[in-house]
Design a protein around this motif. Structure first.
Motif, PDB file in Angstrom:
ATOM      1  N   GLU A  20      -3.820 108.028 117.840  1.00  0.00           N
ATOM      2  CA  GLU A  20      -4.337 109.394 117.811  1.00  0.00           C
ATOM      3  C   GLU A  20      -3.168 110.352 118.044  1.00  0.00           C
ATOM      4  OE1 GLU A  20      -7.576 109.743 120.570  1.00  0.00           O
ATOM      5  OE2 GLU A  20      -8.514 107.900 119.847  1.00  0.00           O
ATOM      6  N   TYR A  21      -2.172 109.882 118.787  1.00  0.00           N
ATOM      7  CA  TYR A  21      -0.897 110.580 118.937  1.00  0.00           C
ATOM      8  C   TYR A  21       0.174 109.602 118.463  1.00  0.00           C
ATOM      9  CZ  TYR A  21      -3.737 113.386 122.145  1.00  0.00           C
ATOM     10  OH  TYR A  21      -4.728 114.159 122.696  1.00  0.00           O
ATOM     11  N   THR A  22       0.781 109.860 117.331  1.00  0.00           N
ATOM     12  CA  THR A  22       1.759 108.948 116.766  1.00  0.00           C
ATOM     13  C   THR A  22       3.145 109.240 117.322  1.00  0.00           C
ATOM     14  OG1 THR A  22       2.082 110.436 114.888  1.00  0.00           O
ATOM     15  CG2 THR A  22       0.456 108.677 114.618  1.00  0.00           C
ATOM     16  N   VAL A  23       4.065 108.288 117.130  1.00  0.00           N
ATOM     17  CA  VAL A  23       5.440 108.467 117.589  1.00  0.00           C
ATOM     18  C   VAL A  23       6.028 109.723 116.945  1.00  0.00           C
ATOM     19  CG1 VAL A  23       7.768 107.506 117.519  1.00  0.00           C
ATOM     20  CG2 VAL A  23       5.820 106.015 117.994  1.00  0.00           C
ATOM     21  N   GLY A  24       6.576 110.587 117.779  1.00  0.00           N
ATOM     22  CA  GLY A  24       7.157 111.836 117.312  1.00  0.00           C
ATOM     23  C   GLY A  24       6.227 113.029 117.402  1.00  0.00           C
ATOM     24  N   SER A  25       4.936 112.778 117.649  1.00  0.00           N
ATOM     25  CA  SER A  25       3.991 113.894 117.723  1.00  0.00           C
ATOM     26  C   SER A  25       3.939 114.460 119.137  1.00  0.00           C
ATOM     27  CB  SER A  25       2.594 113.439 117.296  1.00  0.00           C
ATOM     28  OG  SER A  25       2.066 112.501 118.221  1.00  0.00           O
ATOM     29  N   VAL A 170      16.060 114.567 119.401  1.00  0.00           N
ATOM     30  CA  VAL A 170      15.896 113.606 118.305  1.00  0.00           C
ATOM     31  C   VAL A 170      14.980 112.470 118.746  1.00  0.00           C
ATOM     32  CG1 VAL A 170      17.074 111.836 116.933  1.00  0.00           C
ATOM     33  CG2 VAL A 170      18.058 114.118 117.158  1.00  0.00           C
ATOM     34  N   VAL A 171      13.980 112.167 117.912  1.00  0.00           N
ATOM     35  CA  VAL A 171      13.071 111.050 118.161  1.00  0.00           C
ATOM     36  C   VAL A 171      13.324 109.979 117.108  1.00  0.00           C
ATOM     37  CG1 VAL A 171      10.661 110.291 118.245  1.00  0.00           C
ATOM     38  CG2 VAL A 171      11.302 112.530 119.174  1.00  0.00           C
TER      39      VAL A 171
END
Length: 267
Positions: A20-25, A170-171
């Motif tokens: 529901e919350y992805t990497v980078g969000s 940076v992610v």
């Protein structure tokens, strides 16, 4: 009964795992979360501090929290850094830079990092450890645009990924991995504390930002008696996972097990 901040932290972990919350969000603001759960912002901060300590989210001064990983991200598909992976197991990650220098980008560097051949890029040889025991050599080439930030990091920083997020925002969001086995040369054997020609598990990877911009490419070599890889296949998932030898022995696998695409199909 769990404290309210622990319940909120667990709900957020679940939401991150379900993507529901992805990497980078970005997560909702503290105010939004406090309103959603009917608690004070202080309670929300306690919950977020727990997730930050686990390496799931990061925060910068004056900015909203961003998702860095999920609990499932021992899988390489989730791109958890070495330090985050170690922390999730309750282990201490260590790092030490052995060599660091700028070199002109080779043709391979240029192709992998999407830059012009001959551009100066930073090469770093780093030894990574678990609880002080060396288990991994990283030979990493950083793109020219991120090299100055990497160069400024202290040689014994345990998590370059976290530091780059803290310093630059940076992610590391996507990665491509190619795995094979190689024999340890003289220098690799010395740095990892193994005999020359000992088998090492090599992972060659390219890592990009969420927007697809290459950040680094690396040749990583793991001691096969300390770390292994397995593939878990199902109709909707084909995840490559990194495990320690202790975990493999507990699961009934040999310490150097590296399952191929046709193995380990547990669904």
């Amino acid at each position: 009964m769990a404290a309210r901040h622990e319940e909120i932290a667990d709900e957020l972990r679940g939401a991150i795992d379900r993507e529901e919350y992805t990497v980078g969000s970005l997560l909702p603001t503290e105010t939004e979360l406090a309103s959603r759960y009917g608690v004070s912002r202080g309670t929300v901060r306690q919950a977020l501090a727990a997730l930050t300590g686990e390496g799931l989210i990061g925060s910068r001064q004056g900015a909203r929290r961003v998702v860095l990983a999920s609990r499932r991200s021992q899988s390489f598909a989730e791109l958890r850094s070495f330090a985050q992976w170690a922390r999730a197991m309750g282990r201490e990650a260590t790092g030490r830079v052995v060599a660091q220098e700028y070199r002109p980008a080779t043709r391979e560097d240029a192709v992998r990092l999407h830059l012009r051949e001959g551009r100066p890029v930073l090469h770093v040889l780093r030894v990574r450890g678990l609880d002080g025991e060396p288990v991994l050599l990283e030979r990493t080439v950083y793109a020219d645009w991120i090299s100055p930030a990497v160069e400024a990091i202290e040689p014994e920083c345990p998590s370059v990924t976290q530091r780059l997020f803290d310093d630059t925002g940076v992610v590391f969001a996507y990665g491509e991995h190619v795995i094979d086995a190689v024999a340890a040369g003289a220098r690799d054997a010395e740095l990892l504390g193994v005999r020359r020609t000992s088998p090492l598990l090599r992972v060659r990877r390219v890592t990009t930002t969420r927007e697809g911009r290459p950040v680094e490419w690396s040749d990583d070599r793991y001691r096969s008696d300390a770390v292994s890889f397995s593939v878990h296949n199902s109709m909707g998932n084909n995840a490559l996972a990194r495990t320690t030898a202790d975990q493999d022995r507990g699961a009934g696998r040999g310490p150097a097990a590296a399952a191929g695409p046709g193995e380990g199909q547990n669904g």
